[in-house]
Write a protein that holds these residues in place. Structure first.
Motif, PDB file in Angstrom:
ATOM      1  N   THR A  80       0.844  -1.217   0.073  1.00 60.47           N
ATOM      2  CA  THR A  80       0.141  -0.126   0.004  1.00 60.47           C
ATOM      3  C   THR A  80       0.847   1.323  -0.008  1.00 60.47           C
ATOM      4  O   THR A  80       2.245   1.358   0.043  1.00 60.47           O
ATOM      5  CB  THR A  80      -1.184  -0.017   1.202  1.00 60.47           C
ATOM      6  N   THR A  81       0.322   2.419  -0.281  1.00 62.91           N
ATOM      7  CA  THR A  81       1.083   3.586  -0.356  1.00 62.91           C
ATOM      8  C   THR A  81       1.835   3.917   0.798  1.00 62.91           C
ATOM      9  O   THR A  81       3.272   4.131   0.519  1.00 62.91           O
ATOM     10  CB  THR A  81      -0.071   4.600  -0.648  1.00 62.91           C
ATOM     11  N   ASN A  82       1.383   4.055   1.888  1.00 63.18           N
ATOM     12  CA  ASN A  82       2.234   4.236   3.060  1.00 63.18           C
ATOM     13  C   ASN A  82       2.725   2.998   3.826  1.00 63.18           C
ATOM     14  O   ASN A  82       3.469   3.286   4.812  1.00 63.18           O
ATOM     15  CB  ASN A  82       1.433   5.258   4.103  1.00 63.18           C
ATOM     16  N   GLY A  83       2.072   1.839   3.461  1.00 64.90           N
ATOM     17  CA  GLY A  83       2.648   0.768   4.105  1.00 64.90           C
ATOM     18  C   GLY A  83       2.051   0.479   5.431  1.00 64.90           C
ATOM     19  O   GLY A  83       1.732   1.102   6.155  1.00 64.90           O
ATOM     20  N   ILE A  84       1.942  -0.830   5.718  1.00 69.72           N
ATOM     21  CA  ILE A  84       1.835  -1.484   6.857  1.00 69.72           C
ATOM     22  C   ILE A  84       2.856  -2.368   7.730  1.00 69.72           C
ATOM     23  O   ILE A  84       3.327  -2.980   6.941  1.00 69.72           O
ATOM     24  CB  ILE A  84       0.593  -2.539   6.828  1.00 69.72           C
ATOM     25  N   LEU A  85       3.222  -1.862   8.621  1.00 67.62           N
ATOM     26  CA  LEU A  85       4.586  -2.380   9.347  1.00 67.62           C
ATOM     27  C   LEU A  85       4.296  -3.299  10.624  1.00 67.62           C
ATOM     28  O   LEU A  85       3.227  -2.855  11.158  1.00 67.62           O
ATOM     29  CB  LEU A  85       5.454  -1.053   9.732  1.00 67.62           C
ATOM     30  N   LEU A  86       5.024  -4.324  10.878  1.00 60.97           N
ATOM     31  CA  LEU A  86       4.949  -5.126  11.810  1.00 60.97           C
ATOM     32  C   LEU A  86       6.264  -5.115  12.660  1.00 60.97           C
ATOM     33  O   LEU A  86       7.084  -5.438  11.932  1.00 60.97           O
ATOM     34  CB  LEU A  86       4.175  -6.393  11.206  1.00 60.97           C
ATOM     35  N   MET A  87       6.035  -5.096  13.852  1.00 63.14           N
ATOM     36  CA  MET A  87       7.295  -5.667  14.803  1.00 63.14           C
ATOM     37  C   MET A  87       6.697  -6.527  15.802  1.00 63.14           C
ATOM     38  O   MET A  87       5.999  -6.498  16.580  1.00 63.14           O
ATOM     39  CB  MET A  87       7.914  -4.346  15.666  1.00 63.14           C
ATOM     40  N   ASN A  88       7.288  -7.831  15.546  1.00 59.75           N
ATOM     41  CA  ASN A  88       7.097  -8.966  16.445  1.00 59.75           C
ATOM     42  C   ASN A  88       7.959  -9.300  17.513  1.00 59.75           C
ATOM     43  O   ASN A  88       9.170  -9.255  17.162  1.00 59.75           O
ATOM     44  CB  ASN A  88       6.962 -10.251  15.402  1.00 59.75           C
ATOM     45  N   PRO A  89       7.458  -9.272  18.745  1.00 63.11           N
ATOM     46  CA  PRO A  89       8.419  -9.318  19.800  1.00 63.11           C
ATOM     47  C   PRO A  89       9.185 -10.871  20.013  1.00 63.11           C
ATOM     48  O   PRO A  89       8.191 -11.817  19.611  1.00 63.11           O
ATOM     49  CB  PRO A  89       7.611  -8.980  21.015  1.00 63.11           C
ATOM     50  N   LYS A  90       9.935 -11.150  20.434  1.00 66.43           N
ATOM     51  CA  LYS A  90      10.549 -12.541  20.645  1.00 66.43           C
ATOM     52  C   LYS A  90      10.977 -12.733  21.846  1.00 66.43           C
ATOM     53  O   LYS A  90      11.744 -12.329  22.884  1.00 66.43           O
ATOM     54  CB  LYS A  90      11.939 -12.609  19.932  1.00 66.43           C
ATOM     55  N   GLY A  91       9.768 -13.310  22.606  1.00 61.60           N
ATOM     56  CA  GLY A  91       9.716 -13.594  24.237  1.00 61.60           C
ATOM     57  C   GLY A  91       8.748 -12.729  24.899  1.00 61.60           C
ATOM     58  O   GLY A  91       8.777 -12.652  26.045  1.00 61.60           O
ATOM     59  N   GLY A  92       7.608 -12.023  24.063  1.00 60.34           N
ATOM     60  CA  GLY A  92       6.440 -11.556  24.807  1.00 60.34           C
ATOM     61  C   GLY A  92       6.792  -9.972  24.941  1.00 60.34           C
ATOM     62  O   GLY A  92       7.792  -9.661  24.540  1.00 60.34           O
ATOM     63  N   ASP A 150       1.822 -12.296  20.971  1.00 59.99           N
ATOM     64  CA  ASP A 150       1.292 -11.223  22.074  1.00 59.99           C
ATOM     65  C   ASP A 150       2.330 -10.329  22.184  1.00 59.99           C
ATOM     66  O   ASP A 150       3.531 -10.459  22.624  1.00 59.99           O
ATOM     67  CB  ASP A 150       1.312 -12.254  23.449  1.00 59.99           C
ATOM     68  N   GLY A 151       1.864  -8.976  22.085  1.00 59.62           N
ATOM     69  CA  GLY A 151       2.920  -7.975  22.131  1.00 59.62           C
ATOM     70  C   GLY A 151       3.341  -7.500  20.885  1.00 59.62           C
ATOM     71  O   GLY A 151       4.068  -6.406  20.749  1.00 59.62           O
ATOM     72  N   SER A 152       2.659  -7.793  19.760  1.00 55.72           N
ATOM     73  CA  SER A 152       3.242  -7.435  18.496  1.00 55.72           C
ATOM     74  C   SER A 152       2.550  -6.006  18.440  1.00 55.72           C
ATOM     75  O   SER A 152       1.526  -5.714  18.864  1.00 55.72           O
ATOM     76  CB  SER A 152       2.592  -8.348  17.148  1.00 55.72           C
ATOM     77  N   LEU A 153       3.435  -5.045  17.199  1.00 55.62           N
ATOM     78  CA  LEU A 153       2.866  -3.816  17.132  1.00 55.62           C
ATOM     79  C   LEU A 153       2.680  -3.804  15.726  1.00 55.62           C
ATOM     80  O   LEU A 153       3.592  -4.413  14.837  1.00 55.62           O
ATOM     81  CB  LEU A 153       3.957  -2.876  17.404  1.00 55.62           C
ATOM     82  N   ILE A 154       1.621  -3.187  15.201  1.00 54.52           N
ATOM     83  CA  ILE A 154       1.330  -2.863  13.986  1.00 54.52           C
ATOM     84  C   ILE A 154       1.215  -1.412  13.634  1.00 54.52           C
ATOM     85  O   ILE A 154       0.424  -0.554  14.421  1.00 54.52           O
ATOM     86  CB  ILE A 154      -0.136  -3.362  13.618  1.00 54.52           C
ATOM     87  N   ASP A 155       1.852  -0.799  12.873  1.00 48.08           N
ATOM     88  CA  ASP A 155       2.157   0.664  12.616  1.00 48.08           C
ATOM     89  C   ASP A 155       1.407   1.061  11.191  1.00 48.08           C
ATOM     90  O   ASP A 155       1.303   0.266  10.082  1.00 48.08           O
ATOM     91  CB  ASP A 155       3.518   0.998  12.346  1.00 48.08           C
ATOM     92  N   SER A 206       7.508  -7.975  27.336  1.00 46.21           N
ATOM     93  CA  SER A 206       8.503  -7.612  28.078  1.00 46.21           C
ATOM     94  C   SER A 206       9.920  -7.604  27.336  1.00 46.21           C
ATOM     95  O   SER A 206      10.878  -6.990  28.202  1.00 46.21           O
ATOM     96  CB  SER A 206       8.616  -8.244  29.341  1.00 46.21           C
ATOM     97  N   CYS A 207       9.863  -7.998  26.258  1.00 50.12           N
ATOM     98  CA  CYS A 207      11.275  -8.405  25.883  1.00 50.12           C
ATOM     99  C   CYS A 207      11.621  -7.182  24.879  1.00 50.12           C
ATOM    100  O   CYS A 207      11.084  -6.294  24.947  1.00 50.12           O
ATOM    101  CB  CYS A 207      11.286  -9.512  24.977  1.00 50.12           C
ATOM    102  N   GLN A 208      13.046  -7.134  24.626  1.00 44.01           N
ATOM    103  CA  GLN A 208      13.556  -6.193  23.678  1.00 44.01           C
ATOM    104  C   GLN A 208      12.764  -5.889  22.451  1.00 44.01           C
ATOM    105  O   GLN A 208      12.316  -6.845  21.847  1.00 44.01           O
ATOM    106  CB  GLN A 208      15.183  -6.434  23.444  1.00 44.01           C
TER     107      GLN A 208
END
Length: 333
Positions: A181-193, A235-240, A195-197
């Protein structure tokens, strides 16, 4: 939508929470279906769709599938030519759509998050926004473990996703078209929940494939393919959404989250301890309702989805001033 099986409609897949609102909008949950959080529940009948057939089209033959009940994705090529991918019903999944549009095709209406949760009187249908009217969709398996996946773009009123000539697009390994898509859909998946980095942000395509970030958010050249990652939400994934960021909490995590009653009891215990301001030497008190001040006030963190560990009013976020437990506010080393 009703179901003969009450257990089905009571099944919770997970929850999406918009970052930046501390559990409520400034004027309450009042902008149509515009909310700060959304619970994804099993639907009475399957609502998911999956790619089925590829069609060649042109400006003369039309860009959409003749069958009015079918979903389709239209990829505009050069000189008026296009490829249309027809989708058919998927009895194994439920689909939830997210975007700025307030029409019935959108399950969760999300508008831009102003810094500091400032008031915005703009109409979500007419405001100048970087969030797409049909930003993304989440598809969840109807059977355990209820795996949820995120895809860029949502189907509009005509059940069509339309990618214009300038949108990045290509043919994928399954000989189907794919694109961004034009501005994009971004995903950051945590590794460990939660509380992780934090990990690396990735971009998700219309077909749910994972790519590295583009040089700029809206450039027409896609990033590199990321083979060892997927669009599955953890659990804890972020969708931009490019204007707002959503937090995904799993069904298991929801069961462990504190209730609003628990948070309010924590507030009462804190007030009973009569904490004192070290500067003004005045007794601090957390009201049950939001207070107004020319300073950034200390306010109780009221969004259960953000809590980690036992609720305890010991620390505060900077600069928003939301007070909650140390485990919630502390950045992992």
């Amino acid at each position: 939508m009703t179901s003969s099986n009450n257990d089905d409609v009571d099944t919770i897949y997970g929850a999406l929470v918009v970052l930046g609102y501390n559990g409520s909008l400034l004027d309450g949950e009042r902008k149509r279906r515009h909310r700060t959080s959304f619970i994804l529940r099993k639907k009475g009948s399957p609502s998911g769709v999956q790619p089925y057939k590829l069609h060649l089209a042109s400006s003369n033959t039309g860009m959409q599938i003749v069958n009015s009940e079918a979903h389709s994705v239209s990829y505009t090529l050069s000189r008026g030519n296009a490829v249309v991918v027809e989708y058919r019903r998927d009895s194994d999944t439920d689909m939830f759509q997210i975007g700025r549009s307030a029409d019935s095709k959108i399950d969760f209406v999300v508008t831009d998050t102003a810094p500091g949760n400032k008031r915005s009187d703009l109409n979500p249908d007419t405001q100048k926004s970087t969030i797409s009217r049909y930003a993304c969709r989440i598809v969840v398996d109807r059977e355990p473990p209820y795996t949820a996946r995120v895809f860029a773009a949502g189907f509009d009123k005509s059940s069509n996703i339309f990618l214009g000539e300038k949108a990045p697009k290509w043919q994928n390994e399954e000989n189907l078209m794919d694109g961004l898509t034009t501005n994009g859909i971004l995903l950051m998946n945590p590794k460990g929940g939660p509380s992780c980095q934090p990990t690396i942000w990735r971009e998700i395509s219309v077909c749910g494939n994972v790519y590295g970030l583009r040089r700029t958010r809206s450039t027409t050249e896609k990033g590199k393919t990321v083979e060892d990652e997927s669009n599955v939400l953890l659990d804890g994934s972020l969708i931009d959404l490019c204007g707002a960021v959503l937090l995904w909490r799993s069904a298991e995590a929801i069961k462990e989250m504190p209730t609003l009653e628990t948070i309010d009891k924590m507030r009462e215990c804190l007030n009973a301890s009569r904490p004192q301001c070290p500067v003004g030497l005045t007794t601090l008190r957390f009201p049950s309702q939001s207070e107004v001040s020319r300073y950034v006030p200390l306010t109780l963190g009221k969004e259960p989805a953000f809590y980690q560990g036992e609720p305890a009013a010991t620390h505060a976020f900077v600069p928003c001033g939301h007070v909650c437990s140390e485990e919630t506010v502390r950045v992992p080393p």
